[in-house]
Motif scaffolding. Structure first.
Motif, short mmCIF file in Angstrom:
data_model
loop_
_atom_site.label_atom_id
_atom_site.label_comp_id
_atom_site.label_asym_id
_atom_site.label_seq_id
_atom_site.Cartn_x
_atom_site.Cartn_y
_atom_site.Cartn_z
N VAL A 52 14.29 -5.16 13.19
CA VAL A 52 13.45 -5.69 14.61
C VAL A 52 13.26 -6.92 14.82
N ALA A 53 13.30 -6.87 16.19
CA ALA A 53 12.72 -8.29 17.31
C ALA A 53 12.17 -7.94 17.43
N ILE A 54 11.05 -8.95 18.00
CA ILE A 54 9.54 -8.82 18.64
C ILE A 54 10.09 -10.34 18.88
N TRP A 55 9.19 -10.03 20.80
CA TRP A 55 9.33 -11.18 21.05
C TRP A 55 8.31 -11.57 22.54
N TYR A 56 7.97 -12.14 23.04
CA TYR A 56 7.25 -12.36 24.49
C TYR A 56 7.93 -12.41 25.68
N GLU A 57 8.27 -11.37 25.79
CA GLU A 57 9.42 -11.58 27.35
C GLU A 57 9.27 -12.53 28.13
N GLU A 58 8.01 -12.26 29.22
CA GLU A 58 7.37 -13.11 29.83
C GLU A 58 7.34 -14.85 29.34
N GLY A 59 7.97 -14.78 28.12
CA GLY A 59 7.57 -16.31 28.10
C GLY A 59 8.51 -17.43 28.75
N VAL A 60 9.94 -16.41 28.59
CA VAL A 60 11.18 -16.86 29.16
C VAL A 60 10.86 -16.66 30.34
N LYS A 92 18.09 -15.02 33.78
CA LYS A 92 19.43 -14.72 33.70
C LYS A 92 18.97 -15.25 31.87
N GLU A 93 18.52 -16.05 31.68
CA GLU A 93 17.89 -16.87 30.18
C GLU A 93 17.65 -15.56 29.48
N ARG A 140 17.52 -11.40 25.15
CA ARG A 140 17.40 -9.38 25.28
C ARG A 140 18.95 -9.26 24.46
N ALA A 141 19.91 -9.96 24.94
CA ALA A 141 20.97 -8.73 24.35
C ALA A 141 20.80 -9.96 22.78
N ALA A 142 21.27 -10.94 23.12
CA ALA A 142 21.09 -11.89 20.97
C ALA A 142 20.18 -10.56 20.13
N LEU A 143 19.02 -10.78 20.77
CA LEU A 143 18.40 -9.93 20.00
C LEU A 143 18.59 -8.45 19.92
N GLU A 144 18.98 -7.41 20.90
CA GLU A 144 19.90 -5.92 20.19
C GLU A 144 20.98 -6.11 19.81
N TYR A 145 22.07 -6.95 19.89
CA TYR A 145 23.13 -7.45 19.33
C TYR A 145 22.76 -7.04 17.54
N GLY A 146 23.90 -5.43 17.26
CA GLY A 146 23.96 -5.51 15.85
C GLY A 146 22.74 -4.29 15.56
N GLY A 147 22.50 -4.10 16.89
CA GLY A 147 21.63 -3.06 16.90
C GLY A 147 19.74 -2.56 16.66
N ARG A 148 19.61 -4.20 16.51
CA ARG A 148 17.96 -4.29 16.50
C ARG A 148 17.03 -3.59 17.17
N LYS A 149 15.65 -3.44 16.73
CA LYS A 149 14.97 -2.13 17.07
C LYS A 149 14.17 -3.60 18.42
N VAL A 150 14.53 -3.93 19.13
CA VAL A 150 13.87 -4.73 20.58
C VAL A 150 12.73 -4.62 20.53
N ILE A 151 11.41 -5.28 20.83
CA ILE A 151 9.87 -5.02 21.77
C ILE A 151 9.17 -6.36 21.62
#
Length: 76
Positions: free
Chosen positions: A1-9, A13-14, A19-30
């Motif tokens: 699981v990867a949890i992040w504050y998306e609006e903070g970026v 493009k960044e 997001r792509a880095a967090l999803e790499y390897g099949g992690r669930k992103v919240i």
């Protein structure tokens, strides 16, 4: 699981790269809201036992700030 504050970026493009880095390897992103940030939803630890079992550790305040759908993802 990867949890992040998306609006903070702020740069789109960044944000996509992160997001792509967090999803790499099949992690669930919240993605969490600012309200959830200030209620410690970003402070979640994943613990692994020697037998491979994994558990998430968080405060009650953080748990209660996650939505029902987010909690369902976290419990898988």
């Amino acid at each position: 699981v990867a949890i992040w504050y998306e609006e903070g970026v702020h740069d789109a493009k960044e944000r996509d790269r992160v997001r792509a880095a967090l999803e790499y390897g099949g992690r669930k992103v919240i993605s969490i809201s600012w309200h959830q940030v200030v209620n410690f939803c970003g402070n979640v630890l994943e613990l692994a036992a020697e037998n491979g079992n994994r558990r998430l550790l968080m405060s009650t305040r953080a748990f209660e700030a996650f939505t029902h759908d987010q909690r369902a993802l976290l419990s898988r």
